[in-house]
Design a protein around this motif. Structure first.
Motif, PDB file in Angstrom:
ATOM      1  N   VAL A   1       0.866  -1.184   0.000  1.00 30.81           N
ATOM      2  CA  VAL A   1       0.000   0.000   0.000  1.00 30.81           C
ATOM      3  C   VAL A   1       0.900   1.231   0.000  1.00 30.81           C
ATOM      4  O   VAL A   1       1.802   1.354   0.833  1.00 30.81           O
ATOM      5  N   ASP A   2       0.653   2.138  -0.948  1.00 36.52           N
ATOM      6  CA  ASP A   2       1.421   3.377  -1.033  1.00 36.52           C
ATOM      7  C   ASP A   2       0.460   4.559  -1.121  1.00 36.52           C
ATOM      8  O   ASP A   2      -0.550   4.502  -1.839  1.00 36.52           O
ATOM      9  N   HIS A   3       0.782   5.629  -0.393  1.00 35.28           N
ATOM     10  CA  HIS A   3      -0.012   6.852  -0.429  1.00 35.28           C
ATOM     11  C   HIS A   3       0.781   7.927  -1.159  1.00 35.28           C
ATOM     12  O   HIS A   3       2.008   8.015  -1.021  1.00 35.28           O
ATOM     13  N   HIS A   4       0.072   8.750  -1.943  1.00 33.01           N
ATOM     14  CA  HIS A   4       0.723   9.752  -2.777  1.00 33.01           C
ATOM     15  C   HIS A   4       0.213  11.149  -2.419  1.00 33.01           C
ATOM     16  O   HIS A   4      -0.958  11.464  -2.632  1.00 33.01           O
ATOM     17  N   ASP A   5       1.101  11.936  -1.841  1.00 31.76           N
ATOM     18  CA  ASP A   5       0.776  13.317  -1.486  1.00 31.76           C
ATOM     19  C   ASP A   5       1.987  14.191  -1.830  1.00 31.76           C
ATOM     20  O   ASP A   5       2.987  14.157  -1.115  1.00 31.76           O
ATOM     21  N   PRO A   6       1.949  14.907  -2.944  1.00 28.02           N
ATOM     22  CA  PRO A   6       0.804  15.150  -3.831  1.00 28.02           C
ATOM     23  C   PRO A   6       0.438  13.905  -4.638  1.00 28.02           C
ATOM     24  O   PRO A   6       1.191  12.926  -4.638  1.00 28.02           O
ATOM     25  N   PRO A   7      -0.705  13.948  -5.337  1.00 29.56           N
ATOM     26  CA  PRO A   7      -1.129  12.789  -6.127  1.00 29.56           C
ATOM     27  C   PRO A   7      -0.069  12.348  -7.133  1.00 29.56           C
ATOM     28  O   PRO A   7       0.760  13.146  -7.597  1.00 29.56           O
ATOM     29  N   LEU A   8      -0.103  11.076  -7.457  1.00 27.07           N
ATOM     30  CA  LEU A   8       0.841  10.493  -8.403  1.00 27.07           C
ATOM     31  C   LEU A   8       0.651  11.111  -9.782  1.00 27.07           C
ATOM     32  O   LEU A   8      -0.476  11.251 -10.262  1.00 27.07           O
ATOM     33  N   GLU A   9       1.753  11.506 -10.421  1.00 25.71           N
ATOM     34  CA  GLU A   9       1.679  12.067 -11.764  1.00 25.71           C
ATOM     35  C   GLU A   9       1.453  10.941 -12.771  1.00 25.71           C
ATOM     36  O   GLU A   9       2.264  10.022 -12.881  1.00 25.71           O
ATOM     37  N   THR A  10       0.341  10.994 -13.484  1.00 27.97           N
ATOM     38  CA  THR A  10       0.020   9.993 -14.496  1.00 27.97           C
ATOM     39  C   THR A  10      -0.427  10.707 -15.767  1.00 27.97           C
ATOM     40  O   THR A  10      -0.669  11.916 -15.761  1.00 27.97           O
TER      41      THR A  10
ATOM     42  N   VAL B   1      -2.707   0.441  -4.357  1.00 25.88           N
ATOM     43  CA  VAL B   1      -2.861  -0.811  -3.620  1.00 25.88           C
ATOM     44  C   VAL B   1      -2.490  -1.944  -4.566  1.00 25.88           C
ATOM     45  O   VAL B   1      -3.049  -2.060  -5.662  1.00 25.88           O
ATOM     46  N   THR B   2      -1.518  -2.747  -4.161  1.00 28.09           N
ATOM     47  CA  THR B   2      -1.048  -3.847  -4.996  1.00 28.09           C
ATOM     48  C   THR B   2      -1.598  -5.155  -4.459  1.00 28.09           C
ATOM     49  O   THR B   2      -1.556  -5.401  -3.249  1.00 28.09           O
ATOM     50  N   VAL B   3      -2.149  -5.975  -5.361  1.00 23.99           N
ATOM     51  CA  VAL B   3      -2.825  -7.203  -4.931  1.00 23.99           C
ATOM     52  C   VAL B   3      -2.406  -8.379  -5.813  1.00 23.99           C
ATOM     53  O   VAL B   3      -1.968  -8.199  -6.950  1.00 23.99           O
ATOM     54  N   LEU B   4      -2.555  -9.569  -5.254  1.00 29.95           N
ATOM     55  CA  LEU B   4      -2.403 -10.804  -6.012  1.00 29.95           C
ATOM     56  C   LEU B   4      -3.708 -11.589  -5.921  1.00 29.95           C
ATOM     57  O   LEU B   4      -4.335 -11.647  -4.854  1.00 29.95           O
TER      58      LEU B   4
END
Length: 249
Positions: free
Chosen positions: A103-112, A122-125
């Motif tokens: 789980v990673d939080h982005h502040d500021p939001p992630l640049e996409t 959130v990374t899941v398998l």
């Protein structure tokens, strides 16, 4: 229970996304099918390039199964082998059991290159996929499929299990045989005596500190109550039964 709160490593979830009408932009090529993504908007001001609005989904149509295919959550209807460029189809995620690996939080939001920009990853398998299924050389490296809650894709989540729900990362506890531990996640325990974690802490657990300060009576009671029966190893077994996977270190 439906889950709209924060995510934690080790959470077992049922994830789903409503099936939505879209269009195939390319036929099945190798292990992927390209579709017009129905949820994101193109960020015309992106400094990282211009997105064309297309997303490639792993479909496993080739002679081998790539990591992208193994971890893919989205499915098309009709299935990819019945689709060609220009066809109208639906894309979504049927209810799928997954476990959270990061789980990673982005502040500021992630640049996409799309909008809205994610504030969380959130990374899941998927069920049945342990992290060990992925070689060290894989770009996934055992982590899995990334979801950005709140980025416009209408995911819904049902929380099936949260191991050690009464604990918070950084908590210090004493176990039933007098060993003191630091909790950094359900599979990340550090014994203060410097010895190997071995089979993990012996239940019941007593909360000593939270956020570096003495814990409240209420928090201490919650931890004692939640670990009054069962064991660490039983928790691991229950988790493995739900996920058909091994815990991610």
């Amino acid at each position: 229970m439906m889950y709209e709160g924060d995510f934690r490593v080790g959470d077992v979830l049922s994830a789903a996304c409503p099936s939505t009408v879209t269009r195939v932009e390319q036929g099945v090529t190798g292990d992927h099918v390209a579709v017009r993504w129905p949820w994101w908007e193109i960020d015309t001001d992106s400094e990282f390039g211009q997105w064309n609005g297309i997303v490639a989904l792993g479909v496993g149509s080739g002679g081998h199964v790539s990591p992208d295919v193994e971890t893919e959550l989205f499915r098309t209807d009709p299935p990819p082998e019945q689709l060609k460029a220009g066809d109208v189809c639906r894309v979504g995620v049927p209810p799928t059991v997954v476990h959270v690996t990061a789980v990673d939080h982005h502040d500021p939001p992630l640049e996409t290159v799309w909008l809205p920009h994610p504030t969380q990853t959130v990374t899941v398998l998927r069920r049945g996929l342990p992290y060990r299924d992925f070689p060290d050389g894989s770009h996934l490296d055992g982590s899995g499929y990334t979801i950005h809650p709140g980025d416009g894709v209408p995911f819904s989540f049902e929380l099936l299990m949260r191991p050690y729900a009464s604990l918070q990362v950084g908590d210090e506890v004493a176990d039933a045989v007098g060993r003191a531990w630091r909790f950094d996640g359900p599979w990340d325990w550090t014994a203060f005596d410097g010895e190997s974690a071995g089979a993990g802490p012996e239940w019941p657990l007593g909360l000593l500190t939270r956020a570096g300060t003495p814990c409240s009576a209420e928090d201490a009671e919650a931890v004692v109550t939640s670990t009054a029966s069962g064991s660490h190893q039983e928790t691991v077994r229950d988790w493995m039964s739900l996920t058909e996977a091994s815990p991610t270190p």
